[in-house]
Design a protein around this motif. Sequence first.
Motif, PDB file in Angstrom:
ATOM      1  N   ARG A  71      45.543 -53.394  75.459  1.00  0.00           N
ATOM      2  CA  ARG A  71      46.192 -53.711  74.186  1.00  0.00           C
ATOM      3  C   ARG A  71      47.424 -54.597  74.356  1.00  0.00           C
ATOM      4  NH1 ARG A  71      44.224 -50.873  70.112  1.00  0.00           N
ATOM      5  NH2 ARG A  71      46.089 -51.158  68.880  1.00  0.00           N
ATOM      6  N   ILE A  99      41.071 -48.862  77.408  1.00  0.00           N
ATOM      7  CA  ILE A  99      42.244 -48.017  77.164  1.00  0.00           C
ATOM      8  C   ILE A  99      43.554 -48.737  77.444  1.00  0.00           C
ATOM      9  CG2 ILE A  99      42.416 -46.914  79.436  1.00  0.00           C
ATOM     10  CD1 ILE A  99      42.729 -44.266  77.741  1.00  0.00           C
ATOM     11  N   GLY A 100      43.538 -49.696  78.361  1.00  0.00           N
ATOM     12  CA  GLY A 100      44.808 -50.357  78.644  1.00  0.00           C
ATOM     13  C   GLY A 100      44.902 -51.731  78.016  1.00  0.00           C
ATOM     14  N   LYS A 103      54.067 -47.731  93.877  1.00  0.00           N
ATOM     15  CA  LYS A 103      54.358 -46.779  92.796  1.00  0.00           C
ATOM     16  C   LYS A 103      55.777 -46.981  92.269  1.00  0.00           C
ATOM     17  CE  LYS A 103      51.300 -42.897  93.341  1.00  0.00           C
ATOM     18  NZ  LYS A 103      51.163 -41.455  93.532  1.00  0.00           N
ATOM     19  N   PRO A 135      53.361 -51.999  81.407  1.00  0.00           N
ATOM     20  CA  PRO A 135      52.306 -52.916  80.956  1.00  0.00           C
ATOM     21  C   PRO A 135      52.823 -53.924  79.941  1.00  0.00           C
ATOM     22  CG  PRO A 135      51.494 -50.667  80.988  1.00  0.00           C
ATOM     23  CD  PRO A 135      52.976 -50.588  81.249  1.00  0.00           C
ATOM     24  N   TYR A 148      48.880 -51.985  87.288  1.00  0.00           N
ATOM     25  CA  TYR A 148      48.883 -51.265  88.557  1.00  0.00           C
ATOM     26  C   TYR A 148      47.525 -50.647  88.802  1.00  0.00           C
ATOM     27  CZ  TYR A 148      49.928 -47.188  91.576  1.00  0.00           C
ATOM     28  OH  TYR A 148      49.919 -46.237  92.555  1.00  0.00           O
ATOM     29  N   ARG A 171      39.950 -53.094  84.699  1.00  0.00           N
ATOM     30  CA  ARG A 171      40.822 -52.536  83.667  1.00  0.00           C
ATOM     31  C   ARG A 171      42.221 -53.148  83.745  1.00  0.00           C
ATOM     32  NH1 ARG A 171      41.337 -46.943  84.926  1.00  0.00           N
ATOM     33  NH2 ARG A 171      42.771 -47.885  86.356  1.00  0.00           N
ATOM     34  N   ASN A 212      41.736 -43.830  90.527  1.00  0.00           N
ATOM     35  CA  ASN A 212      42.132 -44.966  89.709  1.00  0.00           C
ATOM     36  C   ASN A 212      41.237 -45.225  88.495  1.00  0.00           C
ATOM     37  OD1 ASN A 212      39.987 -45.960  91.101  1.00  0.00           O
ATOM     38  ND2 ASN A 212      41.206 -47.278  92.431  1.00  0.00           N
ATOM     39  N   VAL A 213      40.319 -44.280  88.210  1.00  0.00           N
ATOM     40  CA  VAL A 213      39.588 -44.366  86.941  1.00  0.00           C
ATOM     41  C   VAL A 213      39.677 -43.011  86.238  1.00  0.00           C
ATOM     42  CG1 VAL A 213      37.960 -46.084  87.803  1.00  0.00           C
ATOM     43  CG2 VAL A 213      37.358 -43.667  87.938  1.00  0.00           C
ATOM     44  N   PHE A 214      39.370 -42.993  84.943  1.00  0.00           N
ATOM     45  CA  PHE A 214      39.308 -41.733  84.199  1.00  0.00           C
ATOM     46  C   PHE A 214      37.863 -41.261  84.228  1.00  0.00           C
ATOM     47  CE2 PHE A 214      42.752 -44.196  82.173  1.00  0.00           C
ATOM     48  CZ  PHE A 214      43.800 -43.356  82.494  1.00  0.00           C
ATOM     49  N   ASP A 274      42.692 -36.249  82.419  1.00  0.00           N
ATOM     50  CA  ASP A 274      42.073 -36.672  83.675  1.00  0.00           C
ATOM     51  C   ASP A 274      43.113 -37.094  84.698  1.00  0.00           C
ATOM     52  OD1 ASP A 274      39.540 -36.200  82.859  1.00  0.00           O
ATOM     53  OD2 ASP A 274      38.912 -38.289  82.684  1.00  0.00           O
ATOM     54  N   LEU A 327      33.247 -48.432  79.525  1.00  0.00           N
ATOM     55  CA  LEU A 327      33.805 -49.230  78.446  1.00  0.00           C
ATOM     56  C   LEU A 327      35.130 -48.637  77.936  1.00  0.00           C
ATOM     57  CD1 LEU A 327      32.956 -51.781  77.030  1.00  0.00           C
ATOM     58  CD2 LEU A 327      31.865 -50.412  75.269  1.00  0.00           C
ATOM     59  N   GLU A 328      35.162 -47.312  77.808  1.00  0.00           N
ATOM     60  CA  GLU A 328      36.410 -46.670  77.359  1.00  0.00           C
ATOM     61  C   GLU A 328      37.522 -46.880  78.377  1.00  0.00           C
ATOM     62  OE1 GLU A 328      34.953 -42.890  74.608  1.00  0.00           O
ATOM     63  OE2 GLU A 328      34.862 -42.684  76.773  1.00  0.00           O
ATOM     64  N   GLN A 341      44.540 -56.002  80.931  1.00  0.00           N
ATOM     65  CA  GLN A 341      45.914 -55.946  80.427  1.00  0.00           C
ATOM     66  C   GLN A 341      46.558 -57.327  80.386  1.00  0.00           C
ATOM     67  OE1 GLN A 341      46.712 -52.285  83.197  1.00  0.00           O
ATOM     68  NE2 GLN A 341      48.508 -52.587  81.938  1.00  0.00           N
ATOM     69  N   ALA A 345      57.414 -45.692  83.293  1.00  0.00           N
ATOM     70  CA  ALA A 345      56.154 -46.336  83.692  1.00  0.00           C
ATOM     71  C   ALA A 345      55.411 -46.905  82.487  1.00  0.00           C
ATOM     72  CB  ALA A 345      55.278 -45.323  84.423  1.00  0.00           C
ATOM     73  N   TYR A 346      55.461 -46.191  81.352  1.00  0.00           N
ATOM     74  CA  TYR A 346      54.648 -46.627  80.225  1.00  0.00           C
ATOM     75  C   TYR A 346      55.149 -47.925  79.581  1.00  0.00           C
ATOM     76  CZ  TYR A 346      58.091 -44.081  77.363  1.00  0.00           C
ATOM     77  OH  TYR A 346      59.247 -43.633  76.779  1.00  0.00           O
ATOM     78  N   ALA A 373      49.947 -43.109  82.144  1.00  0.00           N
ATOM     79  CA  ALA A 373      51.299 -43.629  81.936  1.00  0.00           C
ATOM     80  C   ALA A 373      51.391 -45.073  82.415  1.00  0.00           C
ATOM     81  CB  ALA A 373      52.320 -42.761  82.678  1.00  0.00           C
TER      82      ALA A 373
END
Lengths: 230, 307
Positions: free
Chosen positions: A101, A98-99, A44, A73, A79, A144, A85-87, B164, A93-94, A148, A69-70, B170
């Motif tokens: 890009r 999401i990461g 972390k 990537p 990470y 995911r 570790n998932v939404f 979520d 697919l979403e 990245q 942190a943002y 982040a």
Amino acid sequence: MFEARNMCSGYGEMAVLKDISFSVKDEIFAVLGANGAGKTTLLKTLARLLPVQSGDLTLDGSDVSATPAYSMPGAGVAYVPQEGNVFPDLSVLENLSIGGRTGHRSKAEKLDEVFALFPRLKERRSQAAGSLSGGEGQMLAVGRALMQDPQVLLLDEPSAGLSPLFVDTLFTSIADTRRDRGLTIVLAEQNAVKTLEIADRVMVLSLGEMHLLRDRADLSMSDITAAYHI
Amino acid sequence: MDYLIFSFSLMLVYIGLAQLLHIQFGMAGIPNFGVVGFWGLGLYGTGVLYLTYDVPLFIAIAMASLLSAAAGYVLALLVLQRSGQAVLAATLALSAIIATLIVSEKDITGGVQGLGTIKFPFGDMDGRNIVFMVFILIVVIALVWLSAKLRDSRMGRQLVAIRDNEELAASLGKNTASTKRWVFAVTCGMMGVLGGMSAPLHQFLVPYQLAPSLTFAVWIALVLGGKGHNLGATVGVFVTFGLFDILIETYAPVPAEQAILLPNFKLFCYGLVLIMIIMFRPRGMLGEDKPRVRARPAQAQGVPRET
Ligand SMILES: Nc1ncnc2c1ncn2[C@@H]1O[C@H](COP(=O)(O)OP(=O)(O)OP(=O)(O)O)[C@@H](O)[C@H]1O
Ligand SMILES: [Mg+2]
């Protein structure tokens, strides 16, 4: 890649990691240690989710000890946390999109690659991630991170809660990904035997301190067991 | 008839507020218990600008809603990165502070004596109240439509991701604090727009209108209808406000001596329905919106399923 010098970090004022120094090269860098040793805390901190309380942390030579942190990537760091570790409310697919890009390759290309690595995800791509099994969730989290196009992949106990058979598959795909992509991997694990099969170097943490840091070639299982129990 | 139009217009305002709360809480996970405060800044801001400074109504509404947005932004800066409970307490407190200020600053707001009269726009035209109701209707439909678009957009997915698991979002490159702050400020600003549009409805503004019961009514509607469903807020307001404040209060043949009991009976029913919903349908009457991307099941595409 990452280099830490006399780094301390932890939660709030409390220091969990004390005086850690190491540098991660282009390799699979394993972090071993018993429960509560500080593996998650270390990952972390590298992902910049925890503050560097003292000492230095650099990535490719530039100071990242105060980077949010943002921004990581964009600096090529992906990470995969140990838990959560998932939404759960987003579809598979979403979650993958999401990461994805960062990097220069197209999303479709990366998606094909992830689906080739984990065909199970393709079958379930429109399902909510919250309804995946533990192992499928783990695949999704790793997938995911690969979306990245990272240079450094931080993996926190990817084998936790997986069947032995699947742990083999996962570790093989980690090693393959490293070989195909030339990706640096920092791997926190409890499973020392499996980890030694793929790691280039091993660090052992105990109670927040570093007790061993050595090439795998110069290392035996008994060295590790000894360091575990300091 | 005029009363019915008033009630219906007010119901539309409630639908708009509940829809905004759906974005704030249902999508972004921000528990705003100060809805009435942001709405009230719009209401009183519009009233003061219109009456005291002769600002044309629509410009007054726009300016007042900027005030609501600014209040939302500053509050977000102070508390949004703290726990949900802190946000809940802070928003509730802010709405109480706003209500108190409106009572105490009587030179500006008229205090307990109130502020009036705010006229409908469109001059002396007949049926201005109907025209204004249609105007509110258009705004609210636009709001519901935008919020449906939002859920399917990149921003919407990002909000759900932040709700979520903010830390994970982040670490995937999202500036979660800033995203939440802006979404909160913009939606609070829109609550202010609805407040401003309520000014000509009420015509006469009194501090009593800023009681927390508005916040609770909107929350009850959202929870009843389903906080995770885009139409949950609308259905919730129809069931609560529409059913009781309009249908029953207007048309039910309640004898005069029992009529004063009606508000209590209403609260009793809200409570009952809320308990039933929480017990039997915790996600609300409409449940949750499912992820949007749908593909046919794997078998249908000839992919054998692993066993
Ligand atoms: N959020 C937190 N707040 C305070 N202390 C924490 C927090 N999370 C972990 N700790 C403490 O930090 C120490 C190291 O925890 P950490 O999670 O890094 O261990 P770990 O090596 O990852 O263990 P495991 O193998 O069980 O995942 C533990 O003593 C733990 O109690
Ligand atoms: Mg851990």
